[in-house]
Design a protein around this motif. Structure first.
Motif, mmCIF file in Angstrom:
data_model
loop_
_atom_site.group_PDB
_atom_site.id
_atom_site.type_symbol
_atom_site.label_atom_id
_atom_site.label_comp_id
_atom_site.label_asym_id
_atom_site.label_seq_id
_atom_site.Cartn_x
_atom_site.Cartn_y
_atom_site.Cartn_z
ATOM 1 N N ASN A 83 7.104 5.953 -5.515
ATOM 2 C CA ASN A 83 7.136 6.827 -6.708
ATOM 3 C C ASN A 83 8.576 7.236 -7.040
ATOM 4 O O ASN A 83 8.932 8.422 -7.032
ATOM 5 C CB ASN A 83 6.265 8.070 -6.488
ATOM 6 C CG ASN A 83 4.798 7.704 -6.276
ATOM 7 O OD1 ASN A 83 4.281 6.788 -6.918
ATOM 8 N ND2 ASN A 83 4.133 8.402 -5.378
ATOM 9 N N LYS A 141 0.822 -1.217 0.000
ATOM 10 C CA LYS A 141 0.000 0.000 0.000
ATOM 11 C C LYS A 141 0.862 1.276 0.000
ATOM 12 O O LYS A 141 0.355 2.372 -0.183
ATOM 13 C CB LYS A 141 -0.964 0.004 1.197
ATOM 14 C CG LYS A 141 -0.274 0.015 2.558
ATOM 15 C CD LYS A 141 -1.307 0.038 3.670
ATOM 16 C CE LYS A 141 -0.719 0.380 5.024
ATOM 17 N NZ LYS A 141 0.438 -0.450 5.442
ATOM 18 N N GLN A 142 2.140 1.122 0.193
ATOM 19 C CA GLN A 142 3.031 2.295 0.218
ATOM 20 C C GLN A 142 3.797 2.408 -1.104
ATOM 21 O O GLN A 142 4.564 1.510 -1.454
ATOM 22 C CB GLN A 142 4.041 2.177 1.367
ATOM 23 C CG GLN A 142 3.451 2.445 2.740
ATOM 24 C CD GLN A 142 4.433 2.058 3.841
ATOM 25 O OE1 GLN A 142 4.426 0.938 4.328
ATOM 26 N NE2 GLN A 142 5.282 2.992 4.225
ATOM 27 N N TYR A 143 3.602 3.517 -1.798
ATOM 28 C CA TYR A 143 4.278 3.749 -3.084
ATOM 29 C C TYR A 143 5.406 4.757 -2.894
ATOM 30 O O TYR A 143 5.180 5.830 -2.335
ATOM 31 C CB TYR A 143 3.272 4.292 -4.113
ATOM 32 C CG TYR A 143 2.278 3.262 -4.573
ATOM 33 C CD1 TYR A 143 2.419 2.632 -5.808
ATOM 34 C CD2 TYR A 143 1.200 2.899 -3.767
ATOM 35 C CE1 TYR A 143 1.517 1.678 -6.229
ATOM 36 C CE2 TYR A 143 0.289 1.942 -4.179
ATOM 37 C CZ TYR A 143 0.453 1.329 -5.410
ATOM 38 O OH TYR A 143 -0.435 0.381 -5.826
ATOM 39 N N MET A 176 10.004 -6.615 -10.801
ATOM 40 C CA MET A 176 10.285 -5.222 -11.177
ATOM 41 C C MET A 176 9.173 -4.286 -10.718
ATOM 42 O O MET A 176 9.427 -3.172 -10.266
ATOM 43 C CB MET A 176 10.425 -5.088 -12.702
ATOM 44 C CG MET A 176 11.809 -5.293 -13.274
ATOM 45 S SD MET A 176 13.173 -4.447 -12.449
ATOM 46 C CE MET A 176 12.697 -2.728 -12.589
ATOM 47 N N VAL A 177 7.937 -4.745 -10.847
ATOM 48 C CA VAL A 177 6.803 -3.907 -10.442
ATOM 49 C C VAL A 177 6.886 -3.619 -8.947
ATOM 50 O O VAL A 177 6.748 -2.479 -8.499
ATOM 51 C CB VAL A 177 5.464 -4.590 -10.805
ATOM 52 C CG1 VAL A 177 4.295 -3.893 -10.114
ATOM 53 C CG2 VAL A 177 5.261 -4.593 -12.319
ATOM 54 N N TYR A 205 9.972 -1.259 -8.361
ATOM 55 C CA TYR A 205 9.844 0.101 -8.876
ATOM 56 C C TYR A 205 8.763 0.892 -8.142
ATOM 57 O O TYR A 205 8.866 2.099 -7.983
ATOM 58 C CB TYR A 205 9.565 0.087 -10.382
ATOM 59 C CG TYR A 205 9.821 1.430 -11.030
ATOM 60 C CD1 TYR A 205 11.123 1.862 -11.273
ATOM 61 C CD2 TYR A 205 8.776 2.277 -11.382
ATOM 62 C CE1 TYR A 205 11.386 3.104 -11.841
ATOM 63 C CE2 TYR A 205 9.018 3.526 -11.960
ATOM 64 C CZ TYR A 205 10.319 3.924 -12.175
ATOM 65 O OH TYR A 205 10.574 5.155 -12.743
ATOM 66 N N ARG A 206 7.727 0.192 -7.698
ATOM 67 C CA ARG A 206 6.627 0.921 -7.062
ATOM 68 C C ARG A 206 6.766 1.040 -5.544
ATOM 69 O O ARG A 206 6.252 1.980 -4.948
ATOM 70 C CB ARG A 206 5.287 0.233 -7.375
ATOM 71 C CG ARG A 206 4.905 0.323 -8.847
ATOM 72 C CD ARG A 206 3.607 -0.434 -9.109
ATOM 73 N NE ARG A 206 3.264 -0.428 -10.533
ATOM 74 C CZ ARG A 206 2.244 0.263 -11.059
ATOM 75 N NH1 ARG A 206 1.491 1.002 -10.288
ATOM 76 N NH2 ARG A 206 2.006 0.209 -12.348
ATOM 77 N N PHE A 256 10.317 7.705 -9.513
ATOM 78 C CA PHE A 256 10.612 8.650 -10.604
ATOM 79 C C PHE A 256 10.589 10.100 -10.117
ATOM 80 O O PHE A 256 11.093 10.990 -10.783
ATOM 81 C CB PHE A 256 9.601 8.463 -11.750
ATOM 82 C CG PHE A 256 8.174 8.406 -11.267
ATOM 83 C CD1 PHE A 256 7.441 9.561 -11.082
ATOM 84 C CD2 PHE A 256 7.589 7.183 -10.967
ATOM 85 C CE1 PHE A 256 6.138 9.508 -10.610
ATOM 86 C CE2 PHE A 256 6.282 7.115 -10.496
ATOM 87 C CZ PHE A 256 5.546 8.277 -10.319
#
Lengths: 232, 592
Positions: free
Chosen positions: B362, B358-360, B427-428, B431-432, B364
């Motif tokens: 981000n 639930k924690q992103y 990877m998902v 990365y997230r 980028f």
């Protein structure tokens, strides 16, 4: 795998909408990228028919189609790689390529005299010869998916020579170029429909996150946009 | 051969060169910068969205040195044959106007004062026997108090954002309690902490460390610097490292100095000018100018000058000194000579935490200079006595904006597959939902680690390449392992579902295939003794007194902090003493 047509139309439309700007702006790299036709199936310009079959099969095993969505073929990674072969990168013009070329410990880096396009030319021929010798005369592209994966795993850490190319170096270049094709801006022929970026949640050319510096762990809500304005 | 004349020649249009050119034109000199790369202007190739193309940028090296013309050779030990660094990977020198100062991230430190006299301090605290055999530990022969006005000046030119700790001896903010005292506040308030940095800050404080927001040459607000040039507010686009900042928020020579300099009629910038050598008079004690190759016409040009500033990238400075015969080349067997001696790098390892789904994070979103760090294990801020090593590392979350190609090639980390089945899932998640914590540490100098000319390989102009002999040593490996062990409590505190600690390992050799940092140093170091230093405390060559050598090449050993802030301060320091002392009475400023 073909992308659904609405996405493809949108993609072309996005390019046309901005092409004149880029050409006018004298961005030669992008002008060249935009000059590539988008009608019909892609016809490779560097790879021959056998190499192209190998490349398509190998890219797809490295980044396969699955429940997450299209694999490297659907995303255009083979097309990306073919187009890269006729660039400064593909011709080895970004690398120091003066001799003597000697073997050295692996940690001291690449020491072959071959630019990327020659790594493929010699490496793919060598790979197919290797596969035919070990798989009843079949070429790599004719193997079952599981067999292809097993061969790539052999190559990944393999010291066997595929032509003049150590197998692990061919694999390393294939993996790197495939992932470049999946995750670069669609200008270069891959990441079709922005599906690579969508998977990761990378918003592409938005490049302005003033309001998203810290949203206490919430997911960034907007989908990707490409340099040419395509959205997904 | 064409011959021309100018008062001062400055070699290289990066930070050091741009600062010296600005200062010397202010002093009334005619100044010519010779830059071997192209001219670069943010308005032309750094604009949006031209500049934010990862493939063309960081992956295909738009702003980096093109190795096809010139590179270095590398070996790990003196018994090996060095081979060319054919493809950029471990470190990324710049090329063109701005140099590495155009594609840097923007972490803008001062210096840990103890690092300036590390030899003296280590001996005072732990005794002479604490220094391992073969380690060339040295002092800079300059103090923090002497440099402070120039750190202050550089921050004002760069538009640096940061939170102070003390100003003039009084606590003035919640910045780094290990940071040295300041004469003034930062010109801009600290950058905001991205989410990952904010949870690192809380966790690090909870386990008893002293977290602070990194000083960043990324503008947290609109800013006009003392030269009258303007910066825009950073929008955390994430295109700092490897790029040229379309927002005009990241300080660069191109944005912060050259717009003012280009208007000065005493200033000339010549691009595509590859300096072949500094020319010396018949007894080798004075430079008469330089010979460069005009890469547009392939003609050699002789440019005469009274003063020559060598201010290219670290190892190019050393290369040019060796090619020109300035000073005595270092010989590790006889332990004589100084040019190429004390070549150093930095240690850096990355650890990763994965957070609940639930924690992103981000990834980028980011700014190259921003983040949160702790200095509890940097420099001499902790007791080395029972540990038996010299040096230390800041530890930080420096989320600079993770781009997808680099992330994908780097792979998901941990034990996850790097391709094929299972790769996308991993990877998902990475990365997230992950964040990284770096230990970015010092690297000491050693007798058998050095730079010299390669006996075999040549550049496109027929000159021998520079040869690096470099590998990791036990002292620095153990330092890294110790500091990384101190990250583990933070990992547990910040609620990671799992984590992977990245360390150097015993007997690790330097691997040129993987990016580490571009923070190379030494090889033409400053100091008090001409037997162990190439330049004096004013960065003036001991051997050729009208040559000054400015850059990280002056560092006697590699420090935990990023080098640019120190390079800029040393550049202003040297320029001040050239202006106030040298120009009035040219000659050696320190008697050997």
């Amino acid at each position: 795998m073909k992308m659904p047509s609405p996405t493809r139309r949108h993609f072309i439309g996005g390019l046309l909408g901005s092409a004149s700007f880029w050409l006018y702006s004298d961005h030669k790299v992008w002008a060249d990228a935009l000059a590539v036709g988008n009608a019909g199936p892609y016809a490779p310009r560097y790879f021959n028919k056998e190499e192209w079959r190998f490349l398509n099969a190998a890219c797809e095993r490295i980044y396969p189609t699955d429940a997450h969505g299209p694999g490297a073929r659907g995303l255009g990674a083979p097309e990306f790689i073919d187009r890269q072969m006729d660039t400064a990168y593909g011709r080895g013009e970004l690398w120091y390529m003066s001799g003597p070329f000697v073997s050295a410990p692996a940690n001291l880096g690449y020491q072959l005299s071959l630019p990327p396009r020659e790594v493929y030319r010699q490496g793919i021929a060598g790979a197919d010869a290797y596969v035919r010798a070990h798989h009843d005369g079949r070429s790599f592209a004719d193997l079952e998916a599981a067999e292809q994966t097993a061969v790539l795993k052999e190559f990944e850490h393999g010291e066997m020579a595929l032509g003049a190319v150590p197998a692990h170096l061919l694999f390393e270049q294939l993996r790197q170029n495939t992932l470049e094709g999946v995750f670069s801006d669609p200008l270069y022929g891959g990441n079709k429909g922005l599906a690579g970026w969508t998977l990761l949640g990378f918003p592409g050319a938005r490049a302005d996150f003033m309001d998203w510096v810290n949203q206490e762990g919430a997911a960034y809500p907007f989908g990707p946009v490409s340099i040419s304005g395509e959205t997904a | 051969m064409t011959t021309k004349k100018t008062d001062a020649i400055v070699i290289g249009a990066g930070w050091a060169g741009s600062i010296l050119a600005k200062e010397l034109t202010e002093a009334g000199l005619s100044v010519t910068i010779l830059e071997r790369g192209e001219d670069r202007a943010t308005a032309v190739e750094g604009d949006y969205p031209t500049s934010i193309d990862e493939l063309r940028g960081a992956i295909r090296h738009r702003l980096f040195q093109n190795l096809s013309q010139s590179t270095v050779t590398i070996r790990n030990t003196t018994d090996q044959v060095a081979v060319p660094y054919r493809r950029l990977a471990a470190f990324l020198p710049g090329e063109g106007v701005g140099g590495a100062g155009l594609h840097w991230s923007g972490v803008h430190f001062r210096v840990a004062p103890d690092d300036l006299a590390l030899r003296t301090n280590v001996i005072a605290k732990y005794g002479k026997n604490f220094i391992p055999e073969g380690m060339n530990l040295q002092d800079y022969d300059v103090t923090y108090e002497e440099l402070e006005p120039f750190f202050d000046k550089a921050e004002k030119v760069f538009g640096t954002s940061g939170e102070p700790y003390t100003i003039k001896g009084k606590v003035a903010g919640t910045g780094n309690p290990f940071a040295p005292d300041r004469s003034d506040a930062f010109p801009l308030p600290a950058m905001k902490d991205v989410y990952s940095a904010s949870i690192f800050k809380k966790a690090a404080a909870n386990v008893g460390y002293h977290p602070y927001s990194l000083p960043a040459a990324n503008a947290s607000a609109q800013y006009t610097n003392p030269y009258g040039v303007q910066m825009g507010p950073c929008n955390f686009c994430g295109y700092c490292s490897g790029y040229d900042c379309y927002m005009y928020s990241k300080a660069s020579p191109n944005v912060n100095i050259l717009p003012a300099l280009r208007q000065d009629p005493k200033f000339t910038l010549i691009t595509k000018a590859h300096v072949l050598k500094v020319d010396l008079d018949s007894d080798g004690k004075k430079a008469t100018g330089v010979t460069y190759l005009d890469l547009r016409t392939n003609q050699e040009v002789q440019l005469k000058a009274d003063l020559v500033i060598i201010s290219a990238f670290q190892f190019h400075n050393v290369h040019l000194m060796l090619l020109s015969g300035i000073g005595e080349p270092y010989d590790p067997v006889k332990n004589t000579g100084t040019i190429g001696r004390n070549f150093v790098y930095q240690t850096i390892t990355t650890s990763r935490a994965w957070l609940p789904s639930k924690q992103y994070t981000n990834l980028f979103v980011g700014a190259g200079g921003a983040g949160v760090a702790i200095d509890d294990f940097n420099s001499m801020n902790f007791d080395h006595g029972p540990l038996g090593f010299v040096g230390g590392s800041p530890v930080w979350v420096n989320q600079a904006g993770v781009k997808p190609i680099a992330a994908a090639i780097g792979g998901p980390g941990g034990k996850a597959p790097t391709w094929g089945e299972g790769y996308k899932d991993a990877m998902v998640e990475t990365y997230r939902h992950s964040l990284t914590i770096d230990a970015h540490g010092s690297n000491m100098a050693y007798r058998d680690i050095y730079l010299d000319l390669d006996p075999t390989y040549k550049n496109a102009y027929g000159q021998p390449l520079l040869r690096m002999t470099f590998t990791w040593k036990d002292n620095d490996i153990r330092m890294n392992q110790y500091v990384v062990s101190k990250i583990e409590p933070i990992m547990k505190e910040l609620g990671a579902t799992r984590y992977a600690l990245g360390t150097l390992h015993a007997n690790d050799v330097f691997d040129t295939r993987r990016y580490q940092t571009t923070h190379l140093g030494g090889g033409a170091v400053m100091g008090a003794d001409p037997k162990t230093s190439a330049i004096n405390r004013y960065l003036q060559s001991w051997d050729v007194s009208n040559v000054f050598v400015i850059g990280a090449s002056a560092f006697p050993q590699g420090m935990g902090y990023n080098p640019t802030g120190m390079v800029a301060a040393l550049a202003y320091w040297a320029a001040y003493h050239i202006r106030t002392t040298y120009l009035k009475n040219p000659g050696p400023m320190v008697q050997a």
